[in-house]
Each structure stands twice: as C-alpha cells, then as structure tokens.
Design an enzyme around this catalytic site. Structure first.
Site, PDB file in Angstrom:
ATOM      1  N   GLU A 294       0.818  -1.211   0.000  1.00 41.63           N
ATOM      2  CA  GLU A 294       0.000   0.000   0.000  1.00 41.63           C
ATOM      3  C   GLU A 294       0.858   1.270   0.000  1.00 41.63           C
ATOM      4  OE1 GLU A 294      -2.118  -0.787   3.548  1.00 41.63           O
ATOM      5  OE2 GLU A 294      -3.834  -1.670   2.494  1.00 41.63           O
ATOM      6  N   ASP A 406      10.191   4.893 -18.238  1.00 40.22           N
ATOM      7  CA  ASP A 406       8.749   4.733 -18.021  1.00 40.22           C
ATOM      8  C   ASP A 406       8.099   6.097 -17.775  1.00 40.22           C
ATOM      9  OD1 ASP A 406       6.343   3.516 -17.762  1.00 40.22           O
ATOM     10  OD2 ASP A 406       6.673   2.783 -15.712  1.00 40.22           O
TER      11      ASP A 406
END
Ligand code: AMP
Length: 612
Positions: A294, A406
């Site tokens: 998370e 990316d």
C-alpha cells in the site's frame, strides 16, 4: 441598543492550484477558483507580497507593481513587476468577498514561494563616438528596448587600450542619459569602453567592448589588424577548448550510480537514503496501491524540524530478499536526485517492519487521473507550465545520465500548486513476469509500456535519453488531451504498425499547433533528430513568454495522418464535389477506380447508397 449583523454566507475557501511563471524579475500568478465560493458570486482576490531571506520575511518595496491591481482583483491572474533579481518572494493570494470588507472574517489564503532570476539582462549596445578632441570624446548609445523597468542610470567603464602586460585601471562614470563626455584623456590614444544600465532590478550586463580614440585618430596599420585577428581567433579557440573541458568535467561530477552495481545493494541504500526513526512517523490513510504494497499518507515529525505530510510506500509482509532489494532500489535511485521537479526522498525505514520509503506528499496525486478529474479546467498556459516542469525534471535526469524508461502521466505526481514532479524510479515493473498490469507488455528481456515507448526501445531495447524524449512527447499529448489514453482503444500491435508506417498522434482538441509540432519532433523516427530536454525546456519557455503563440491551433505541417489516428470529424458528403474528392477526404483514394468501374461516378449516386 445592540445591533447584531448576521452574515448569511460562509467565507470562501482559498485559491487553488497557483501557478507561477517567473521571467527575470516579472512574476505571473494564475490560480483556480476556491472549491467553496462561500455562496457568493462577488468573489475578489488580493495579493500580499513578502521578500524572504533566511527565516524572516518583510513586505515588498513600494516599487513593486501589480496588474490589474493588488486588491479587488476579479480575474484569476496577476502580473507582478519591479521585483529584485535572485530574491525569494512569498506571494499570498487572499480570496475575499464583499462581506469580508465589513465583517471580521479573515479571508482564506494560499501562498506560493518563488525565486526571481539571477541575471536581469538589460542590454546596452551601439556605443558611438559623436564628437572628439585631442583629450575629450563624446559618446552616446542606444537606450535598451523591451525592458520591464525604466533605466535609472547608466554606468560607463573605460580604460586605456594597452598591451596585455600593462593592465590599466578601469575608470567608472555614471550618467542619467544615454550619452556622456569623457575628459582628460590621452592624445591620439585608444580606449576600451563598456556601458551597463541600472534599473530597479539592479545592474544589467556590461555591453561588449567598443574601442574609441582621441584625436588625431589612431591609424591601425593593416598588419596590426591581421595580428589582432589572429590573436582573437586563437583566443576564441582556447576559450572553446576550456568550455568543452569544463562541460565534460562538470558532467563527470554528478552522474547517477545504479544501485545494482553495488555488491551489496543495502550499501547503496545506506549511502543514498536517510534512515528515519519509525517513532517520527504517523500513518493516516491509504491513498494508493504500489507494486509492493500500500501507499499511505502520513505525517513526519523529525525533532527540531517542522511537521510535514509524507507519502509512505510500504513493503507488504512475506517478501523475499530479492523483493526487499528491488523495493529499496527505488529509494537508492531517488535519493541521488535533488531537483524541484523530481519527487523528493525523505528517507527509509528499514530497521523495523514493515519496511517503508517516505517521500514528499503530492496533494493532487498522479497526473493522468488528476487531469481526467479536471477535464477542460486549465488554461493552455497552466498546461504548458506543467509540461515545462516535467521537461525540467527530465533535463536534470538526462544530465545525470539517468534514463527513466517509463515516463508517462501516470508516473508524474502533482502537488497543490500544480507543480509536476517525475516519480516512479522502481525498475521492478519491467521485470515482474506475474504482474497483471496490462500497460506493461512482455517482450524479449522485460516488460514494456508500448504506447509510451520509442520504436528502437521496443524493437531492440535501445533505451536512452532520446527514447525518454519520445515518451515525453506522449506525456505532452496526454496533458493537452486532459488524460486521454494515447492511441485510444487501438491494440498494441496496431500502435506498433502505425508508428512503423510513420503515422503519429494528431493534435488533441484545441491543442496549440506549436505544441503539436514539438510532440512530432519528439516522435522523430531517427533518435538523433529528436530534441534534447534542454531544447524542450527552452522551447516551452519561449511559448510561456509569448502566450499569443498558444492561440494558433491545428497542424503546422501536413504530416502523415491515419484514419485510425485521426479523431477529427470527417467531411460530410455534401461538402465534397466529386467521388474522388470524397474518397480522398476519407483516405480511401486507392478505391477510386473500383468505384468508377462499379458505376458510382457522382456524389449523388454515392449519397443514394449511403441513405439506402
Ligand atoms: P506508485 O507505486 O509510485 O506508482 O504509487 C501508487 C499511487 O500512490 C500513485 O499512483 C499515487 O496515486 C499514489 N502516490 C505515490 N506516491 C505519492 C506521493 N508522493 N504523493 C501522493 N500520492 C502518491
């Protein structure tokens, strides 16, 4: 008698998403409306300006001007002039409504800090001798044009022109006008003269040397001219060599170090990331899902320092040694960067479980979803400001020889001031075979985000700063289309084929032609023909300085288009004069002969089959 005044509306909340453009000593602030207007339509803004140095701030000097004004601003843009160069200012935007003027409700405020440019160029040129005697010369020069400040005075510097060995002291003379008379000079001598202008923003640069002489004029024999020319040429060559050496040395100083080149990657973490005591951190809520666990928002309070919001990436339990290494490699990479447009690493927690990476908190989250959420809400200048920030971050990374691989809007984070920062330095998503994210397509030797990746990187894994530039072009397209998916619903293979056939994405709706041209430049097949990030930053700066250039939309050049790639509406039949016109418009001209053979020789006949 007591009189109670009842305010039937609430105070508005603060201005949002302030974007500041700094041009030398001129700052333009733009912002978005408060989320809550407090139920009133008569919202106005006022600006508070403070000059800050060290830990204290003082109100700005009287010479600072505001357009359209400092108070009661109805729009959401103000241009502030008369600032000092290389100075940090804090601007506070106060959102007020009519009732606040009489009430005791303090207006909601939002602040932004900026630093003005170091050099304020007010160039002076064209020094001319207007009169001369044996011991005096009168000089004049052109008044500088296009300065934001009026010239307070000129300073002239002159010295007798002698051989290099004999250095003569410079003499300084000030003048309020663009002319001066120099007295007490040597007879039949040459002097070197330079002038600079002083404005409220300080001194500009000195003009280049001009040589003037007293009477009788000194004749320079041709052989001397030749010698001077040769000396100048040699001097220039030496200067160029010194600059080249300096550039290479400078580049050598700060180069990114791949943490995987360390025998023990934990060593890289220790070197580049600060260990934070877990007791300094308070986790508040989950804000996203990362590759390893998370992502949460929390607060970091280091003793003696101000409390800050932070984003906390966690490594979920049950990890392998390799996963821990891969997870922490992002911190070792991020910790090497220090730039306002690169996400800042606060530190890591590795001494306790769970292992965490702490970074600065970016209130508006990922750029792609932020733009989709605010579709059509930003001006072109605001969008270009965001793109400029991303390009500046990428320029820094490319100068450190770091290739991102990316770059995409999903990997850019946005803070509350609309500042965009490059993030996501983890390499794992290129490697994890079982990752289910469809954005990353398995290819030989790793996973690739096809739509964002340059053809040479897809075809033979040639990842360079030039392939990052290609991806940057795609980010430009994502930004200008408010988060549209590049190439819409085309399949990855269709995208690869279309690019191979020289088709490129068309301009998003209402996209300035100059920006689409810059995208096309980033998408040059030949990677050496693509602009470098430093050129992209300069190009965007030019557009910001000249907002009128953003008004022209459409295409600048008739580049190749493709029915799949072109989302502009096709012309209707009635707009076409002949069958061949119509086929050309829908890019089906290769079928013209078949249409004619089949008897469809006129637009009327075609319209029959369409209605049938
Ligand atoms: P990542 O693993 O870096 O892709 O992060 C996953 C998601 O967490 C992002 O898409 C953001 O929505 C959120 N996030 C990550 N880092 C931050 C941050 N520094 N500030 C705010 N949100 C963040």
């Amino acid at each position: 008698m007591n009189l109670t005044v009842c305010y039937c509306t609430e105070p508005p909340s603060g201005a949002r998403s302030i974007i500041a453009q700094v041009n030398d000593t001129v700052v333009t602030l733009e912002w978005s409306e408060p989320l809550d207007r407090g139920g009133r339509s008569d919202l106005t803004y006022s600006i508070k300006c403070e000059r800050c140095g060290g830990s204290s701030c003082v109100p700005c000097a009287d010479g600072v001007t505001y357009r359209p004004g400092q108070a009661d601003i109805i729009g959401r843009r103000v241009v502030i002039r008369g600032l000092l160069p290389h100075t940090t200012y804090t601007f506070t935007i106060l959102a007020e409504k009519g009732v606040d003027a009489v009430g005791h409700v303090s207006p909601a405020s939002s602040t932004v800090n900026i630093t003005t440019s170091r050099d304020v160029a007010v160039p002076v040129s064209g020094i001319k001798r207007t009169k001369a005697s044996e011991t005096t010369v009168s000089l004049s020069w052109a008044s500088p044009s296009q300065t934001h400040h009026s010239v307070l005075e000129y300073q002239l510097r002159y010295s007798l022109k002698v051989t290099k060995k004999h250095k003569v002291k410079d003499v300084y003379v000030s003048s309020r006008s663009n002319s001066v008379v120099l007295n007490g000079l040597a007879r039949a001598s040459q002097y070197q003269v330079q002038v600079r202008a002083r404005t409220a923003a300080g001194y500009g640069h000195f003009s280049p040397f001009t040589t003037i002489s007293t009477l009788p004029d000194v004749e320079v024999p041709p052989s001397h001219l030749l010698l001077t020319g040769v000396l100048v040429a040699v001097g220039l060559l030496v200067l160029v060599a010194v600059v080249i050496v300096a550039v290479f040395c400078f580049r050598g100083i700060k180069v990114y170090i791949d943490p995987f080149t360390y025998e023990d990657p934990n060593e890289a973490v220790r070197e580049f990331a600060k260990e934070i005591d877990v007791s300094f951190v308070k986790i508040e809520e989950v804000i996203g899902a990362g590759e390893f666990g998370e992502v949460c928002r929390g607060r970091l309070k280091v003793p003696g320092k101000k409390e800050n919001y932070v984003a906390i990436k966690t490594l979920k339990g049950g990890y392998t040694d390799k996963q821990r290494r891969d997870f922490l490699s992002e911190a070792s990479i991020m910790g090497q960067f220090q730039h306002p447009n690169i996400i800042h690493l606060e530190g890591v927690i590795t001494a306790s479980c769970p292992v965490m990476i702490l970074t600065e908190y970016m209130e508006n989250g990922a750029l792609d979803s932020f733009l989709r959420l605010n579709d059509g809400q930003f001006t072109n200048i605001q969008l270009v400001g965001m793109l400029r920030g991303i390009a500046s971050g990428m320029k820094y990374l490319s100068e450190m020889s770091f290739v991102h691989r990316d770059l995409a809007a999903r990997n850019i984070l946005v803070n509350s001031n609309l500042v965009c920062k490059v993030s996501d330095f983890g390499l794992s998503r290129f490697l994890t075979e079982n990752s289910s994210d469809p954005t990353y397509t398995s290819s030989l030797g790793g996973k690739i985000p096809i739509r964002w990746t340059a053809p040479e990187a897809i075809a033979f894994r040639k990842f360079t700063s030039a392939s990052d530039v290609w991806s940057y072009g795609i980010v430009m397209w994502e930004v200008m289309s408010f988060g549209e998916r590049p190439y819409w619903d085309m399949s990855n293979q269709d995208v690869i084929n279309a690019i191979e056939q020289d088709y490129r994405l068309p301009p998003p709706p209402e996209c300035p032609a100059s920006l689409h041209q810059l995208m096309l430049d980033c998408w040059q097949k030949e990677r050496s023909s693509r602009p470098r990030f430093c050129a992209i930053v300069s190009a965007l700066d030019r557009l910001i300085r000249n907002p009128a250039s953003l008004k022209i939309t459409g295409r600048l050049t008739d580049g190749p288009s493709h029915p799949l790639l072109d989302q502009r509406p096709l012309p209707t039949l009635s707009q076409c004069r002949s069958v061949s016109d119509w086929l050309r418009a829908i890019k089906m001209e290769r079928y013209e002969e078949r249409f004619l053979l089949a008897g469809f020789t006129s637009i009327e006949l075609i319209s029959h089959i369409c209605t049938e």
